[in-house]
Design a protein around this motif. Structure first.
Motif, PDB file in Angstrom:
ATOM      1  N   VAL A   1      28.805  46.215  28.048  1.00  0.00           N
ATOM      2  CA  VAL A   1      29.327  47.581  28.018  1.00  0.00           C
ATOM      3  C   VAL A   1      28.563  48.503  28.973  1.00  0.00           C
ATOM      4  CG1 VAL A   1      29.730  49.576  26.522  1.00  0.00           C
ATOM      5  CG2 VAL A   1      30.188  47.281  25.654  1.00  0.00           C
ATOM      6  N   ASP A   2      27.224  48.390  28.965  1.00  0.00           N
ATOM      7  CA  ASP A   2      26.436  49.370  29.735  1.00  0.00           C
ATOM      8  C   ASP A   2      25.910  48.842  31.062  1.00  0.00           C
ATOM      9  OD1 ASP A   2      26.688  51.414  27.851  1.00  0.00           O
ATOM     10  OD2 ASP A   2      25.154  50.491  26.593  1.00  0.00           O
ATOM     11  N   GLU A   3      25.421  47.601  31.066  1.00  0.00           N
ATOM     12  CA  GLU A   3      24.787  47.126  32.301  1.00  0.00           C
ATOM     13  C   GLU A   3      25.829  46.713  33.342  1.00  0.00           C
ATOM     14  OE1 GLU A   3      21.367  44.111  32.789  1.00  0.00           O
ATOM     15  OE2 GLU A   3      21.179  44.971  30.768  1.00  0.00           O
ATOM     16  N   GLU A   4      26.652  45.745  32.983  1.00  0.00           N
ATOM     17  CA  GLU A   4      27.696  45.346  33.933  1.00  0.00           C
ATOM     18  C   GLU A   4      28.797  46.405  33.958  1.00  0.00           C
ATOM     19  OE1 GLU A   4      29.874  41.643  33.243  1.00  0.00           O
ATOM     20  OE2 GLU A   4      30.374  41.578  35.367  1.00  0.00           O
ATOM     21  N   GLY A   5      29.161  46.880  32.776  1.00  0.00           N
ATOM     22  CA  GLY A   5      30.242  47.869  32.668  1.00  0.00           C
ATOM     23  C   GLY A   5      31.575  47.158  32.475  1.00  0.00           C
ATOM     24  N   LEU A   6      32.398  47.716  31.593  1.00  0.00           N
ATOM     25  CA  LEU A   6      33.644  47.024  31.234  1.00  0.00           C
ATOM     26  C   LEU A   6      34.573  46.844  32.437  1.00  0.00           C
ATOM     27  CD1 LEU A   6      34.275  48.725  27.776  1.00  0.00           C
ATOM     28  CD2 LEU A   6      33.647  46.337  28.194  1.00  0.00           C
ATOM     29  N   GLU A   7      34.773  47.914  33.197  1.00  0.00           N
ATOM     30  CA  GLU A   7      35.716  47.813  34.327  1.00  0.00           C
ATOM     31  C   GLU A   7      35.241  46.765  35.335  1.00  0.00           C
ATOM     32  OE1 GLU A   7      38.675  49.048  34.461  1.00  0.00           O
ATOM     33  OE2 GLU A   7      38.566  50.501  32.825  1.00  0.00           O
ATOM     34  N   ASN A   8      33.937  46.749  35.599  1.00  0.00           N
ATOM     35  CA  ASN A   8      33.407  45.755  36.552  1.00  0.00           C
ATOM     36  C   ASN A   8      33.609  44.348  36.023  1.00  0.00           C
ATOM     37  OD1 ASN A   8      32.492  47.664  38.305  1.00  0.00           O
ATOM     38  ND2 ASN A   8      30.429  47.757  37.427  1.00  0.00           N
ATOM     39  N   ARG A   9      33.397  44.214  34.732  1.00  0.00           N
ATOM     40  CA  ARG A   9      33.532  42.888  34.119  1.00  0.00           C
ATOM     41  C   ARG A   9      34.984  42.389  34.242  1.00  0.00           C
ATOM     42  NH1 ARG A   9      30.180  39.987  30.881  1.00  0.00           N
ATOM     43  NH2 ARG A   9      31.149  38.473  29.515  1.00  0.00           N
ATOM     44  N   PHE A  10      35.918  43.270  33.966  1.00  0.00           N
ATOM     45  CA  PHE A  10      37.332  42.858  34.019  1.00  0.00           C
ATOM     46  C   PHE A  10      37.740  42.551  35.466  1.00  0.00           C
ATOM     47  CE2 PHE A  10      37.751  45.933  30.187  1.00  0.00           C
ATOM     48  CZ  PHE A  10      37.203  44.975  29.354  1.00  0.00           C
ATOM     49  N   LYS A  11      37.194  43.358  36.383  1.00  0.00           N
ATOM     50  CA  LYS A  11      37.512  43.141  37.808  1.00  0.00           C
ATOM     51  C   LYS A  11      36.980  41.771  38.260  1.00  0.00           C
ATOM     52  CE  LYS A  11      36.595  45.457  42.131  1.00  0.00           C
ATOM     53  NZ  LYS A  11      35.673  46.437  42.669  1.00  0.00           N
ATOM     54  N   ARG A  12      35.763  41.463  37.829  1.00  0.00           N
ATOM     55  CA  ARG A  12      35.171  40.166  38.201  1.00  0.00           C
ATOM     56  C   ARG A  12      36.045  39.022  37.673  1.00  0.00           C
ATOM     57  NH1 ARG A  12      31.793  37.201  35.177  1.00  0.00           N
ATOM     58  NH2 ARG A  12      31.182  38.933  33.825  1.00  0.00           N
ATOM     59  N   HIS A  13      36.516  39.147  36.460  1.00  0.00           N
ATOM     60  CA  HIS A  13      37.373  38.092  35.909  1.00  0.00           C
ATOM     61  C   HIS A  13      38.665  37.965  36.721  1.00  0.00           C
ATOM     62  CE1 HIS A  13      34.685  38.013  32.435  1.00  0.00           C
ATOM     63  NE2 HIS A  13      35.262  36.879  32.106  1.00  0.00           N
ATOM     64  N   ARG A  14      39.248  39.088  37.072  1.00  0.00           N
ATOM     65  CA  ARG A  14      40.493  39.065  37.853  1.00  0.00           C
ATOM     66  C   ARG A  14      40.255  38.400  39.212  1.00  0.00           C
ATOM     67  NH1 ARG A  14      45.191  42.026  38.090  1.00  0.00           N
ATOM     68  NH2 ARG A  14      45.257  41.533  35.864  1.00  0.00           N
ATOM     69  N   GLN A  15      39.129  38.747  39.817  1.00  0.00           N
ATOM     70  CA  GLN A  15      38.839  38.170  41.151  1.00  0.00           C
ATOM     71  C   GLN A  15      38.632  36.663  41.061  1.00  0.00           C
ATOM     72  OE1 GLN A  15      35.507  40.651  42.214  1.00  0.00           O
ATOM     73  NE2 GLN A  15      36.775  42.089  43.377  1.00  0.00           N
ATOM     74  N   MET A  16      37.928  36.224  40.016  1.00  0.00           N
ATOM     75  CA  MET A  16      37.708  34.774  39.867  1.00  0.00           C
ATOM     76  C   MET A  16      39.041  34.071  39.618  1.00  0.00           C
ATOM     77  SD  MET A  16      34.096  34.357  37.781  1.00  0.00           S
ATOM     78  CE  MET A  16      34.655  35.096  36.265  1.00  0.00           C
ATOM     79  N   ALA A  17      39.897  34.691  38.805  1.00  0.00           N
ATOM     80  CA  ALA A  17      41.206  34.093  38.500  1.00  0.00           C
ATOM     81  C   ALA A  17      42.042  33.981  39.775  1.00  0.00           C
ATOM     82  CB  ALA A  17      41.931  34.930  37.449  1.00  0.00           C
ATOM     83  N   ASP A  18      42.073  35.065  40.554  1.00  0.00           N
ATOM     84  CA  ASP A  18      42.841  35.043  41.808  1.00  0.00           C
ATOM     85  C   ASP A  18      42.330  33.943  42.732  1.00  0.00           C
ATOM     86  OD1 ASP A  18      44.479  37.124  41.143  1.00  0.00           O
ATOM     87  OD2 ASP A  18      43.298  38.670  42.159  1.00  0.00           O
ATOM     88  N   PHE A  19      41.008  33.826  42.770  1.00  0.00           N
ATOM     89  CA  PHE A  19      40.398  32.835  43.650  1.00  0.00           C
ATOM     90  C   PHE A  19      40.836  31.418  43.250  1.00  0.00           C
ATOM     91  CE2 PHE A  19      37.007  30.153  45.292  1.00  0.00           C
ATOM     92  CZ  PHE A  19      36.860  30.658  46.583  1.00  0.00           C
TER      93      PHE A  19
END
Ligand SMILES: Cc1ncc(COP(=O)(O)O)c(C=O)c1O
Length: 371
Positions: A257-275
């Motif tokens: 929630v605080d260190e990575e941040g929710l939006e960053n976390r979701f974006k990272r998942h989306r990028q890995m999925a796209d890849f």
């Protein structure tokens, strides 16, 4: 020590890799679960879970895997009859749980690999037969994300129907706005996109769900939501919980929630999925999941080129990776039908893009050698 050396990096869709800091957090000394120290720990976890779930509802914690809360949702929320949306092995299991709890249940069923469409839910709910609908957000066996936003618009038209969502393999990897979607129970296991050791599950519970539970006598004991609610208010649990998990959960929620941040976390998942999806296409394979409904946390790929997945798995093991060779019963069914089997690549939890790239490079090297 030798076990640590032999550790295989997990690319299976759960349990996922757990960071060293989190594993270490599990080694706190025990505290009494009826002490102020415990209540303080639990009290710190609650608001962070609510942020992860985008909800003001209680987010209960259970020392069980996610299947426990699947049973809890059925026992506490189904009075008349439940409609289960079945599109793979885990949504089928939820239907079986409903029957084994002695509930009236029917299913909307689509071919595995396809997603449940909102109008199918509308057709079912129109009959007036049901007071609960079960939807599996990420059907882990087929890599499908069911469209819970669109389905929620349908369910909202039926105020007597409770909306029960299995987010076991998506919570922590994609945004699920529980309050906005009006989800009455949203349940998740922590060993998937939340990247914690297995053995704990979490579930948000709406007031409407508690009200329904009050009308049902046979709620059972361990998963009685009203008992869980009573102690939750006091920052406690009805029974002795896995305290080690709660320490780890607190630390991991701080990170998510605080260190990575929710939006960053979701974006990272989306990028890995796209890849991963692009990689599959570049390697002349097809996604098993319906176009437009692919999961951001796990990709299910049709082995259209007939690679020997068993021997690839062994080669990857030798290199220190644990690979998935597809959901067993799904692959058995596909084999019987003379269709290509599937394999899955998990891209969830704390895994980074570089982990996925390294892993796919390894697989590609094996492919190129003509396995
Ligand atoms: C979508 C889904 N639902 C339910 C379950 C069952 O969860 P657990 O093994 O935590 O009981 C799983 C497990 O993989 C899953 O992927």
């Amino acid at each position: 020590m030798s076990e640590i050396k032999n550790h295989k990096k997990l690319f299976i869709p759960g349990p996922t890799e757990v960071r060293k800091e989190i594993l270490e957090e599990m080694s706190h000394h025990m505290i009494g679960h009826r002490t102020e120290e415990f209540s303080s720990l639990f009290g710190q976890i609650k608001p962070k879970l609510q942020r992860l779930f985008y909800t003001q509802n209680d987010v209960l914690v259970s020392t069980s895997s996610g299947s426990g809360f699947m049973e809890a949702a059925i026992r506490n929320c189904v009075s008349k009859k439940v409609i289960n949306c079945v599109c793979g092995a885990f949504s089928q299991k939820w239907y079986k749980i409903a029957l084994s709890c002695g509930k009236q249940a029917s299913k909307i069923e689509v071919e595995y690999g396809k997603a449940i469409k909102p109008q199918m839910v509308d057709e079912a709910l129109k009959t007036g037969e049901y007071d609960a609908v079960c939807v599996t957000h990420c059907e882990t066996s087929t890599g499908v994300f069911n469209p819970i936003e669109k389905i929620s618009e349908i369910v909202k038209k039926y105020p007597d129907v409770l909306f029960l969502v299995d987010a076991v393999s998506s919570m922590g990897g994609t945004k699920i706005e529980v309050d906005k979607l009006g989800i009455d129970i949203c349940l998740a296991s922590v060993q998937k996109a939340m990247a914690l050791p297995s053995g704990l599950s979490v579930a948000s519970v709406s007031q409407k769900a508690y009200e329904r539970a009050k009308t049902i006598d046979s709620r059972g004991y361990y998963f009685d939501l009203l008992e869980l609610q009573k102690t939750y208010e006091k920052n406690q649990t009805p029974y002795t919980p896995s305290i080690s998990h709660l320490y780890a959960l607190r630390k991991q929620l701080d990170y998510i929630v605080d260190e990575e941040g929710l939006e960053n976390r979701f974006k990272r998942h989306r990028q890995m999925a796209d890849f991963v999806r692009n990689w599959a296409v570049e390697n002349e394979m097809k996604m098993f999941s319906e176009l437009g409904y692919e999961s951001d946390t796990v990709s299910c790929i049709s082995n259209t080129k007939g690679f020997d997945l068993k021997s690839i798995k062994q080669e990857l093991l030798n290199k220190g990776y644990l690979a998935d060779t597809g959901y067993r019963t799904l692959n058995e069914k596909l084999t019987q039908e003379g269709k290509p089997t599937t394999f899955r690549i998990a891209h969830m939890g704390d895994m980074q893009m570089t982990d996925i790239q390294d892993y796919l490079n390894e697989i590609e090297t094996i492919f190129k050698r003509g396995k």
